[in-house]
Write a protein that holds these residues in place. Structure first.
Motif, PDB file in Angstrom:
ATOM      1  N   ASP A   3     -25.206   8.165  17.988  1.00 16.15           N
ATOM      2  CA  ASP A   3     -24.978   9.146  16.924  1.00 16.15           C
ATOM      3  C   ASP A   3     -23.532   9.021  16.437  1.00 16.15           C
ATOM      4  OD1 ASP A   3     -24.557  11.376  15.354  1.00 16.15           O
ATOM      5  OD2 ASP A   3     -25.706  12.705  16.657  1.00 16.15           O
ATOM      6  N   SER A   4     -23.360   8.925  15.130  1.00 12.22           N
ATOM      7  CA  SER A   4     -22.026   8.696  14.581  1.00 12.22           C
ATOM      8  C   SER A   4     -21.059   9.821  14.955  1.00 12.22           C
ATOM      9  CB  SER A   4     -22.099   8.564  13.056  1.00 12.22           C
ATOM     10  OG  SER A   4     -22.594   9.747  12.476  1.00 12.22           O
ATOM     11  N   TRP A   5     -21.566  11.043  15.098  1.00 13.34           N
ATOM     12  CA  TRP A   5     -20.678  12.158  15.405  1.00 13.34           C
ATOM     13  C   TRP A   5     -20.284  12.208  16.876  1.00 13.34           C
ATOM     14  CZ3 TRP A   5     -18.305  14.135  11.528  1.00 13.34           C
ATOM     15  CH2 TRP A   5     -18.907  14.150  10.268  1.00 13.34           C
ATOM     16  N   SER A   6     -21.002  11.484  17.732  1.00 13.48           N
ATOM     17  CA  SER A   6     -20.694  11.521  19.162  1.00 13.48           C
ATOM     18  C   SER A   6     -19.416  10.761  19.490  1.00 13.48           C
ATOM     19  CB  SER A   6     -21.856  10.941  19.967  1.00 13.48           C
ATOM     20  OG  SER A   6     -22.000   9.570  19.708  1.00 13.48           O
ATOM     21  N   ALA A   7     -18.925   9.980  18.558  1.00 13.42           N
ATOM     22  CA  ALA A   7     -17.718   9.192  18.795  1.00 13.42           C
ATOM     23  C   ALA A   7     -16.574   9.631  17.888  1.00 13.42           C
ATOM     24  CB  ALA A   7     -18.014   7.713  18.588  1.00 13.42           C
ATOM     25  N   ASN A   8     -16.611  10.891  17.440  1.00 11.25           N
ATOM     26  CA  ASN A   8     -15.573  11.336  16.516  1.00 11.25           C
ATOM     27  C   ASN A   8     -14.209  11.413  17.181  1.00 11.25           C
ATOM     28  OD1 ASN A   8     -16.186  13.515  18.092  1.00 11.25           O
ATOM     29  ND2 ASN A   8     -16.425  14.982  16.412  1.00 11.25           N
ATOM     30  N   GLY A   9     -14.173  11.552  18.512  1.00 14.68           N
ATOM     31  CA  GLY A   9     -12.901  11.541  19.223  1.00 14.68           C
ATOM     32  C   GLY A   9     -12.222  10.195  19.114  1.00 14.68           C
ATOM     33  N   THR A  10     -13.009   9.132  19.163  1.00 14.26           N
ATOM     34  CA  THR A  10     -12.467   7.776  19.018  1.00 14.26           C
ATOM     35  C   THR A  10     -11.891   7.570  17.622  1.00 14.26           C
ATOM     36  OG1 THR A  10     -14.041   6.892  20.631  1.00 14.26           O
ATOM     37  CG2 THR A  10     -13.029   5.324  19.111  1.00 14.26           C
ATOM     38  N   VAL A  11     -12.601   8.060  16.620  1.00 14.09           N
ATOM     39  CA  VAL A  11     -12.120   7.941  15.235  1.00 14.09           C
ATOM     40  C   VAL A  11     -10.780   8.656  15.079  1.00 14.09           C
ATOM     41  CG1 VAL A  11     -12.593   8.498  12.819  1.00 14.09           C
ATOM     42  CG2 VAL A  11     -14.446   7.727  14.300  1.00 14.09           C
ATOM     43  N   ALA A  12     -10.657   9.830  15.680  1.00 10.51           N
ATOM     44  CA  ALA A  12      -9.400  10.583  15.610  1.00 10.51           C
ATOM     45  C   ALA A  12      -8.263   9.824  16.283  1.00 10.51           C
ATOM     46  CB  ALA A  12      -9.576  11.950  16.265  1.00 10.51           C
ATOM     47  N   LYS A  13      -8.544   9.200  17.416  1.00 12.50           N
ATOM     48  CA  LYS A  13      -7.526   8.411  18.113  1.00 12.50           C
ATOM     49  C   LYS A  13      -7.083   7.218  17.260  1.00 12.50           C
ATOM     50  CE  LYS A  13      -7.982   9.187  23.089  1.00 12.50           C
ATOM     51  NZ  LYS A  13      -6.536   9.233  23.359  1.00 12.50           N
ATOM     52  N   ILE A  14      -8.058   6.556  16.656  1.00 15.83           N
ATOM     53  CA  ILE A  14      -7.745   5.407  15.813  1.00 15.83           C
ATOM     54  C   ILE A  14      -6.825   5.830  14.665  1.00 15.83           C
ATOM     55  CG2 ILE A  14      -8.739   3.795  14.125  1.00 15.83           C
ATOM     56  CD1 ILE A  14     -11.208   3.645  15.985  1.00 15.83           C
ATOM     57  N   LYS A  15      -7.136   6.929  14.029  1.00 14.74           N
ATOM     58  CA  LYS A  15      -6.334   7.362  12.888  1.00 14.74           C
ATOM     59  C   LYS A  15      -4.938   7.808  13.319  1.00 14.74           C
ATOM     60  CE  LYS A  15     -10.193   8.231   9.831  1.00 14.74           C
ATOM     61  NZ  LYS A  15     -10.859   9.104   8.854  1.00 14.74           N
ATOM     62  N   TYR A  16      -4.826   8.314  14.536  1.00 16.98           N
ATOM     63  CA  TYR A  16      -3.509   8.689  15.045  1.00 16.98           C
ATOM     64  C   TYR A  16      -2.640   7.443  15.231  1.00 16.98           C
ATOM     65  CZ  TYR A  16       0.116  10.059  18.350  1.00 16.98           C
ATOM     66  OH  TYR A  16       1.325  10.245  18.980  1.00 16.98           O
ATOM     67  N   ILE A  17      -3.208   6.414  15.861  1.00 16.25           N
ATOM     68  CA  ILE A  17      -2.456   5.170  16.081  1.00 16.25           C
ATOM     69  C   ILE A  17      -2.141   4.504  14.739  1.00 16.25           C
ATOM     70  CG2 ILE A  17      -2.448   2.923  17.220  1.00 16.25           C
ATOM     71  CD1 ILE A  17      -4.514   4.072  19.193  1.00 16.25           C
ATOM     72  N   HIS A  18      -3.104   4.551  13.845  1.00 11.51           N
ATOM     73  CA  HIS A  18      -2.895   3.961  12.512  1.00 11.51           C
ATOM     74  C   HIS A  18      -1.706   4.605  11.808  1.00 11.51           C
ATOM     75  CE1 HIS A  18      -3.879   3.627   8.083  1.00 11.51           C
ATOM     76  NE2 HIS A  18      -3.810   2.368   8.451  1.00 11.51           N
ATOM     77  N   GLY A  19      -1.532   5.894  12.027  1.00 12.46           N
ATOM     78  CA  GLY A  19      -0.410   6.610  11.419  1.00 12.46           C
ATOM     79  C   GLY A  19       0.940   6.165  11.936  1.00 12.46           C
ATOM     80  N   ARG A  20       0.962   5.445  13.050  1.00  4.43           N
ATOM     81  CA  ARG A  20       2.223   4.965  13.636  1.00  4.43           C
ATOM     82  C   ARG A  20       2.480   3.489  13.314  1.00  4.43           C
ATOM     83  NH1 ARG A  20       1.983   6.965  19.837  1.00  4.43           N
ATOM     84  NH2 ARG A  20       4.236   6.593  19.736  1.00  4.43           N
ATOM     85  N   MET A  21       1.569   2.873  12.579  1.00  6.26           N
ATOM     86  CA  MET A  21       1.750   1.460  12.252  1.00  6.26           C
ATOM     87  C   MET A  21       2.922   1.265  11.301  1.00  6.26           C
ATOM     88  SD  MET A  21      -2.205   0.076  11.963  1.00  6.26           S
ATOM     89  CE  MET A  21      -1.693  -1.634  11.720  1.00  6.26           C
TER      90      MET A  21
END
Length: 348
Positions: A3-21
């Motif tokens: 389920d796409s929503w079951s991994a929303n924590g991973t998406v949030a982590k990715i976007k956090y790291i992306h913000g530090r690129m």
């Protein structure tokens, strides 16, 4: 299917790291450093790479070492993200491991063809060994292509490479090996995406991966025309062609049929493959990759699906590492910072 929503924590982590690129400003500040140790020190004090360079003496670093550290950090980030919500239980999420395996196999083939005894082991990424199902260390024992095939016999790569006959001197056609390995890789990637995820997510991945293949083909075709004078038919034979549900396999044929590299460059500048690119560069690689960087950044900003976000993010990480290595090399050879900055792969 996850389920796409079951991994929303991973998406949030990715976007956090992306913000530090690294941003355009970070690259500019790094380019102002006068020596490689100063540039390494800049990385060690950045939010993005401070952990990777924490225990590194800036005075001992060189271009190859920096590149290895960046790649290791990106791979370790990928592994952490895959494990965070157990995404690595699905075959699709092996995409970076399998990509690294192919790089290692191609490195060994090049090693055999060139007669370089220690090159493979020197370049072997140790951080991949424990995650790979291929005996990457054992491959170093191969003295010719046939021996390499025997070592790979119990892997999926054997069925791909055994169809390519060894040459009389025990080497192999590197270009053909690369073409078949990468074609098989992308074919499997698209098939697993279709199997593991929803129709919407698999379509998003298909679009993103198909465009990635196009960009590789565009750059490779240009090089074949510009540096080797290949004909259109010769170029077509050497392109990655994947059958997809959207029938995109032939969309670059008109590009391959252009008469000159100058025509190819103009075609790219008028196409979607330059959209979002800063047009200050005249190098086709910078134009296409800058456009792709912009496209992937947009995908990541809009996506709420873990597979789409992770795949786009890892491609952006690879580009960031490429930019940093380019800057390190420029500082080493005292290149003009403004000229280097012009060809960095960033958004417009």
């Amino acid at each position: 299917m996850l389920d796409s929503w079951s991994a929303n924590g991973t998406v949030a982590k990715i976007k956090y790291i992306h913000g530090r690129m690294f941003t355009k400003e970070n690259y500019h500040e790094m380019l102002m450093r006068r020596t490689v140790p100063e540039a390494a020190d800049y990385l060690a004090h950045s939010a993005r790479y401070k952990d990777a360079f924490r225990d590194v003496d800036p005075n001992t670093v060189h271009r190859g070492f920096v590149e290895a550290l960046l790649q290791r950090e990106n791979f370790n980030t990928y592994m952490r993200l895959c494990r965070f919500q157990e995404l690595d239980k699905l075959p699709f999420y092996d995409f970076l491991i399998k990509s690294k395996e192919i790089e290692c196999i191609l490195s060994m083939i090049n090693n055999i063809n060139s007669g370089l005894d220690n090159s493979y082991l020197n370049d072997l990424p140790g951080y991949v060994i424990k995650h790979s199902k291929v005996s990457l260390l054992e491959m170093s024992r191969a003295e010719n292509y046939e021996q390499l095939l025997k070592i790979l016999r119990n892997t999926p790569y054997y069925k791909i490479l055994v169809k390519i006959p060894p040459l009389e001197d025990g080497s192999a056609d590197y270009t053909e090996c690369e073409l078949r390995l990468r074609t098989a890789y992308y074919t499997e990637l698209l098939n697993t995406a279709k199997h593991d995820f929803s129709e919407m997510q698999s379509k998003q991945l298909e679009e993103m991966i198909s465009r990635e293949i196009d960009c590789l083909n565009i750059i490779n075709a240009y090089r074949m025309k510009a540096f080797f004078g290949y004909s259109s038919e010769e170029i077509k034979k050497r392109q990655i062609r994947i059958k997809t549900g959207t029938g995109l396999v032939k969309r670059l044929d008109k590009y391959y049929e252009l008469e000159s590299p100058e025509d190819m460059l103009e075609w790219v500048k008028r196409s979607k493959y330059s959209k979002g690119c800063k047009q200050t560069s005249e190098y086709i690689e910078s134009i296409v990759r800058s456009s792709q960087f912009c496209y992937l950044s947009h995908i990541l900003a809009q996506s709420t699906a873990a597979p789409v976000s992770l795949y786009a993010f890892m491609k952006l990480c690879s580009t960031e590492a490429l930019n940093i290595v380019h800057i390190i090399e420029a500082i080493r050879y005292n290149a003009d910072p403004s000229a280097v900055e012009k060809d960095l792969i960033i958004t417009a």
